[in-house]
Design a protein around this motif. Structure first.
Motif, PDB file in Angstrom:
ATOM      1  N   LYS A 135       0.855  -1.076  -0.030  1.00 25.80           N
ATOM      2  CA  LYS A 135       0.191  -0.016  -0.001  1.00 25.80           C
ATOM      3  C   LYS A 135       0.843   1.048  -0.003  1.00 25.80           C
ATOM      4  O   LYS A 135       0.483   2.340  -0.784  1.00 25.80           O
ATOM      5  N   ARG A 138       2.028   1.695  -3.393  1.00 24.47           N
ATOM      6  CA  ARG A 138       1.122   2.312  -4.341  1.00 24.47           C
ATOM      7  C   ARG A 138       0.955   3.761  -4.071  1.00 24.47           C
ATOM      8  O   ARG A 138       0.925   4.629  -4.977  1.00 24.47           O
ATOM      9  N   ASP A 139       0.805   4.476  -2.699  1.00 25.91           N
ATOM     10  CA  ASP A 139       0.723   5.754  -2.314  1.00 25.91           C
ATOM     11  C   ASP A 139       1.835   6.621  -2.751  1.00 25.91           C
ATOM     12  O   ASP A 139       1.748   7.631  -3.351  1.00 25.91           O
ATOM     13  N   PRO A 156      -6.018   4.021  -9.183  1.00 21.13           N
ATOM     14  CA  PRO A 156      -5.157   3.182  -8.614  1.00 21.13           C
ATOM     15  C   PRO A 156      -5.708   2.023  -7.929  1.00 21.13           C
ATOM     16  O   PRO A 156      -7.019   2.199  -7.508  1.00 21.13           O
ATOM     17  N   GLU A 159      -3.596  -1.854  -3.790  1.00 20.64           N
ATOM     18  CA  GLU A 159      -2.305  -1.838  -3.255  1.00 20.64           C
ATOM     19  C   GLU A 159      -1.346  -2.357  -4.439  1.00 20.64           C
ATOM     20  O   GLU A 159      -1.800  -2.550  -5.404  1.00 20.64           O
ATOM     21  N   TYR A 160       0.121  -1.773  -4.264  1.00 21.44           N
ATOM     22  CA  TYR A 160       0.926  -2.282  -5.463  1.00 21.44           C
ATOM     23  C   TYR A 160       0.978  -3.650  -5.658  1.00 21.44           C
ATOM     24  O   TYR A 160       0.919  -4.497  -4.622  1.00 21.44           O
ATOM     25  N   ASP A 161       0.761  -4.246  -6.913  1.00 22.09           N
ATOM     26  CA  ASP A 161       0.586  -5.609  -7.100  1.00 22.09           C
ATOM     27  C   ASP A 161       1.932  -6.186  -7.599  1.00 22.09           C
ATOM     28  O   ASP A 161       2.130  -7.412  -7.595  1.00 22.09           O
ATOM     29  N   ASP A 168       5.422   1.979 -14.325  1.00 27.70           N
ATOM     30  CA  ASP A 168       4.207   2.040 -13.481  1.00 27.70           C
ATOM     31  C   ASP A 168       3.302   3.365 -13.665  1.00 27.70           C
ATOM     32  O   ASP A 168       4.004   4.393 -13.449  1.00 27.70           O
ATOM     33  N   TYR A 170      -0.755   4.467 -12.891  1.00 27.42           N
ATOM     34  CA  TYR A 170      -2.415   4.229 -12.611  1.00 27.42           C
ATOM     35  C   TYR A 170      -3.279   5.272 -13.616  1.00 27.42           C
ATOM     36  O   TYR A 170      -4.231   5.232 -13.440  1.00 27.42           O
TER      37      TYR A 170
END
Length: 205
Positions: A135, A138-139, A156, A159-161, A168, A170
């Motif tokens: 997470k 992702r932020d 987004p 969380e980041y996968d 990267d 979104y």
């Protein structure tokens, strides 16, 4: 109160939306206020290795007059401290003489104003922006994307996968293609800078 450290306060233009060039502008503001003859540009998610400090100093102390800068290898760790993304691992000119380079583009690299740039073998930047709780990563991506994309284009995930994509993003403006992890990930068997070993241990335990 360290006399060797000074802070530069400046206002960031988060609405610029010009492919991240605000990052370069802010870095150049700091460089303009630097007073030493050599600049090392290290970003917040990068660390120099203590075992390579001596070699770096040997380069800058014995450099020919026509060499104005050096390229370092940026080692890009992905998901774990023993995994490198080789497609994001690259050579960047981040060590240079004062007034010989300006930071360009999205601040990943610099533009040469005079002189030649050489490789600084055996000195790397250890890059950790993709090592953290999913997470948090992702932020980070969402925050940085504010300098590239309009908010309404951003979608987004929670969380980041850790899916290996070309880059990267979104934003619906430029969805990236996926890449085969076997093509871009490789094991890393070296050591990490001592300054972050405790941080890495907490993350990976």
């Amino acid at each position: 109160n360290n006399p060797h450290i000074s802070f530069v306060e400046s206002k960031w233009l988060w609405t610029s939306k010009d492919q991240g060039q605000e990052l370069a502008r802010q870095t150049n503001l700091a460089i303009e206020r630097a007073t030493n003859p050599w600049i090392i540009s290290v970003q917040a998610d990068e660390v120099l290795h203590q075992d390579e400090h001596k070699r770096l100093l040997e380069y800058v102390n014995n450099v020919p007059a026509n060499i104005s800068g050096f390229r370092l290898t940026r080692l890009y760790f992905f998901g774990r401290s023993d995994i490198l993304r080789i497609d994001w691992t690259t050579n960047l000119c981040r060590v240079f003489r004062k007034d010989s380079h300006v930071i360009a583009g999205d601040a990943m690299n610099s533009r040469t104003l005079w002189g030649r740039v050489a490789d600084m073998h055996g000195v790397s930047l250890y890059h950790y922006s993709r090592i953290a709780p999913a997470k948090e990563i992702r932020d980070r991506i969402v925050s940085l994307s504010r300098l590239f994309h309009e908010d309404e284009t951003m979608h987004p995930p929670e969380e980041y996968d850790f899916v290996t994509k070309k880059y990267d993003s979104y934003s619906t403006d430029n969805p990236p293609d996926e890449l085969d992890p076997e093509d871009v990930l490789m094991p890393f068997s070296g050591t990490h800078p001592k300054y972050i070993k405790d941080w890495l241990a907490r993350l990976e335990n």
